[in-house]
Motif scaffolding. Structure first.
Motif, PDB file in Angstrom:
ATOM      1  N   UNK A  68     -11.312   3.943  -2.786  1.00 42.46           N
ATOM      2  CA  UNK A  68     -10.272   2.933  -3.022  1.00 42.46           C
ATOM      3  C   UNK A  68      -9.188   3.009  -1.948  1.00 42.46           C
ATOM      4  N   UNK A  69      -8.768   4.228  -1.626  1.00 37.15           N
ATOM      5  CA  UNK A  69      -7.712   4.382  -0.614  1.00 37.15           C
ATOM      6  C   UNK A  69      -8.202   3.899   0.748  1.00 37.15           C
ATOM      7  N   UNK A  70      -9.434   4.270   1.105  1.00 40.77           N
ATOM      8  CA  UNK A  70      -9.980   3.840   2.392  1.00 40.77           C
ATOM      9  C   UNK A  70     -10.054   2.319   2.455  1.00 40.77           C
ATOM     10  N   UNK A  71     -10.577   1.704   1.397  1.00 43.76           N
ATOM     11  CA  UNK A  71     -10.722   0.248   1.418  1.00 43.76           C
ATOM     12  C   UNK A  71      -9.369  -0.454   1.444  1.00 43.76           C
ATOM     13  N   UNK A  72      -8.407   0.045   0.671  1.00 41.42           N
ATOM     14  CA  UNK A  72      -7.087  -0.576   0.654  1.00 41.42           C
ATOM     15  C   UNK A  72      -6.369  -0.367   1.982  1.00 41.42           C
ATOM     16  N   UNK A  73      -6.608   0.758   2.630  1.00 40.42           N
ATOM     17  CA  UNK A  73      -6.029   0.977   3.960  1.00 40.42           C
ATOM     18  C   UNK A  73      -6.615  -0.023   4.953  1.00 40.42           C
ATOM     19  N   UNK A 111       3.244   6.077  -5.389  1.00 41.69           N
ATOM     20  CA  UNK A 111       3.137   6.125  -6.853  1.00 41.69           C
ATOM     21  C   UNK A 111       2.027   7.083  -7.281  1.00 41.69           C
ATOM     22  N   UNK A 112       0.863   6.920  -6.670  1.00 38.99           N
ATOM     23  CA  UNK A 112      -0.267   7.782  -7.027  1.00 38.99           C
ATOM     24  C   UNK A 112       0.012   9.234  -6.660  1.00 38.99           C
ATOM     25  N   UNK A 113       0.329   9.492  -5.400  1.00 37.59           N
ATOM     26  CA  UNK A 113       0.419  10.883  -4.956  1.00 37.59           C
ATOM     27  C   UNK A 113       1.621  11.623  -5.551  1.00 37.59           C
ATOM     28  N   UNK A 114       2.689  10.939  -5.832  1.00 32.67           N
ATOM     29  CA  UNK A 114       3.810  11.611  -6.490  1.00 32.67           C
ATOM     30  C   UNK A 114       3.439  12.002  -7.910  1.00 32.67           C
ATOM     31  N   UNK A 115       2.800  11.104  -8.640  1.00 32.49           N
ATOM     32  CA  UNK A 115       2.377  11.442 -10.001  1.00 32.49           C
ATOM     33  C   UNK A 115       1.269  12.494  -9.981  1.00 32.49           C
ATOM     34  N   UNK A 116       0.349  12.355  -9.051  1.00 31.32           N
ATOM     35  CA  UNK A 116      -0.749  13.315  -8.914  1.00 31.32           C
ATOM     36  C   UNK A 116      -0.196  14.718  -8.662  1.00 31.32           C
ATOM     37  N   UNK A 148       0.837  -1.197   0.000  1.00 29.89           N
ATOM     38  CA  UNK A 148       0.000   0.000   0.000  1.00 29.89           C
ATOM     39  C   UNK A 148       0.875   1.251   0.000  1.00 29.89           C
ATOM     40  N   UNK A 149       1.965   1.229   0.733  1.00 33.00           N
ATOM     41  CA  UNK A 149       2.853   2.396   0.749  1.00 33.00           C
ATOM     42  C   UNK A 149       3.348   2.714  -0.663  1.00 33.00           C
ATOM     43  N   UNK A 150       3.781   1.704  -1.389  1.00 28.97           N
ATOM     44  CA  UNK A 150       4.283   1.914  -2.751  1.00 28.97           C
ATOM     45  C   UNK A 150       3.185   2.452  -3.660  1.00 28.97           C
ATOM     46  N   UNK A 184       6.474  11.067   0.118  1.00 31.53           N
ATOM     47  CA  UNK A 184       6.695   9.757   0.754  1.00 31.53           C
ATOM     48  C   UNK A 184       6.622   9.878   2.274  1.00 31.53           C
ATOM     49  N   UNK A 185       7.163  10.956   2.821  1.00 29.58           N
ATOM     50  CA  UNK A 185       7.079  11.172   4.276  1.00 29.58           C
ATOM     51  C   UNK A 185       5.624  11.332   4.712  1.00 29.58           C
ATOM     52  N   UNK A 186       4.821  12.026   3.910  1.00 31.30           N
ATOM     53  CA  UNK A 186       3.412  12.234   4.274  1.00 31.30           C
ATOM     54  C   UNK A 186       2.619  10.940   4.161  1.00 31.30           C
ATOM     55  N   UNK A 187       2.963  10.123   3.192  1.00 31.18           N
ATOM     56  CA  UNK A 187       2.331   8.803   3.089  1.00 31.18           C
ATOM     57  C   UNK A 187       2.666   7.972   4.322  1.00 31.18           C
ATOM     58  N   UNK A 188       3.925   8.008   4.752  1.00 32.42           N
ATOM     59  CA  UNK A 188       4.319   7.262   5.954  1.00 32.42           C
ATOM     60  C   UNK A 188       3.541   7.745   7.179  1.00 32.42           C
ATOM     61  N   UNK A 189       3.368   9.059   7.298  1.00 34.41           N
ATOM     62  CA  UNK A 189       2.613   9.609   8.436  1.00 34.41           C
ATOM     63  C   UNK A 189       1.157   9.159   8.369  1.00 34.41           C
ATOM     64  N   UNK A 190       0.585   9.143   7.159  1.00 32.45           N
ATOM     65  CA  UNK A 190      -0.801   8.680   6.992  1.00 32.45           C
ATOM     66  C   UNK A 190      -0.932   7.223   7.435  1.00 32.45           C
ATOM     67  N   UNK A 191      -0.026   6.371   6.969  1.00 29.84           N
ATOM     68  CA  UNK A 191      -0.111   4.949   7.294  1.00 29.84           C
ATOM     69  C   UNK A 191       0.107   4.710   8.785  1.00 29.84           C
ATOM     70  N   UNK A 192       1.006   5.454   9.386  1.00 27.63           N
ATOM     71  CA  UNK A 192       1.248   5.299  10.825  1.00 27.63           C
ATOM     72  C   UNK A 192       0.001   5.688  11.623  1.00 27.63           C
ATOM     73  N   UNK A 193      -0.606   6.818  11.285  1.00 27.75           N
ATOM     74  CA  UNK A 193      -1.795   7.261  12.004  1.00 27.75           C
ATOM     75  C   UNK A 193      -3.001   6.381  11.751  1.00 27.75           C
ATOM     76  N   UNK A 194      -3.060   5.769  10.560  1.00 29.11           N
ATOM     77  CA  UNK A 194      -4.215   4.939  10.213  1.00 29.11           C
ATOM     78  C   UNK A 194      -4.347   3.722  11.119  1.00 29.11           C
ATOM     79  N   UNK A 195      -3.234   3.246  11.639  1.00 25.24           N
ATOM     80  CA  UNK A 195      -3.287   2.062  12.502  1.00 25.24           C
ATOM     81  C   UNK A 195      -4.244   2.288  13.669  1.00 25.24           C
ATOM     82  N   UNK A 196      -4.202   3.450  14.244  1.00 26.60           N
ATOM     83  CA  UNK A 196      -5.060   3.763  15.376  1.00 26.60           C
ATOM     84  C   UNK A 196      -6.436   4.247  14.926  1.00 26.60           C
TER      85      UNK A 196
END
Length: 208
Positions: A128-133, A85-90, A79-81, A183-195
């Motif tokens: 899609x992002x919510x479901x994949x998360x 991929x999406x947000x960098x191209x976006x 999911x991180x990749x 990439x740093x913001x994606x990492x922060x999103x994924x870290x916060x999503x756990x909770x």
């Protein structure tokens, strides 16, 4: 100049004009900047709204890539990749002066452009992002996104958009390595999503 060439000239001129002066700017001034007469402008676009709709189609819908939706569900990729991929191209696609400034101008005027564009985001990408998360966290629910889940996603998406605001509204420099920032913001999103996502799932189970 052919009809098609003239129409293209007007739309491209309108994109630059509205980006610089906002959507409240006068059509007469637009015609002058393009170098055509006011009546000729109205011959091609009988109303200002008709021209704004064409600007929306070119600047927003015209830059939407169908592959973005496919990238979000690509099998065998973390999911991180996929998010990077999406947000960098976006970001490289949409963070331009006209995209950012016209969106904000329309939001302060009549919300025509943001209402339509955000509907595209919230129906084609966000679910899609919510479901994949959820799947990455072993959450089986396929219910509509909870408010907390959406707000967390908006934190990621809005933070990337705000880079464009800083650059094209506030006049600040673009980050030296935009892809690394994303990439740093994606990492922060994924870290916060756990909770956040697991807490939303608990609330759904209690409510259910």
């Amino acid at each position: 100049m052919s009809t098609e060439e003239r129409e293209k000239q007007i739309v491209e001129g309108a994109v630059n004009f509205f980006s610089a002066h906002g959507l409240d700017a006068q059509m007469r001034d637009l015609a002058k900047q393009i170098g055509i007469t006011h009546p000729l402008l109205y011959h091609y676009f009988p109303t200002k709204q008709a021209l704004i709709e064409r600007v929306y189609e070119q600047v927003y819908l015209g830059r939407w890539k169908r592959e973005w939706e496919q990238w979000m569900i690509e099998p065998g990729t973390s999911l991180r990749a996929r998010l990077c991929h999406f947000y960098q191209d976006y970001a490289h696609t949409v963070l331009t002066a006209e995209w950012v400034r016209i969106l904000l101008s329309s939001g302060m005027k009549d919300r025509f452009i943001p209402d339509r564009y955000l509907d595209v985001l919230q129906t084609r990408i966000f679910p899609l992002i919510v479901q994949e998360t959820r799947l990455s966290l072993n959450i089986a629910s396929r219910n509509d996104a909870a408010e907390a889940e959406l707000e967390h996603l908006w934190g990621l998406h809005g933070g990337i958009f705000h880079i464009g605001v800083r650059v094209f509204v506030y006049g600040q420099p673009l980050p030296t390595d935009l892809d690394a920032v994303i990439a740093d913001r994606v990492d922060a999103y994924l870290h916060g999503a756990k909770n956040i996502f697991k807490k939303a799932e608990k609330h759904r189970n209690v409510a259910g």
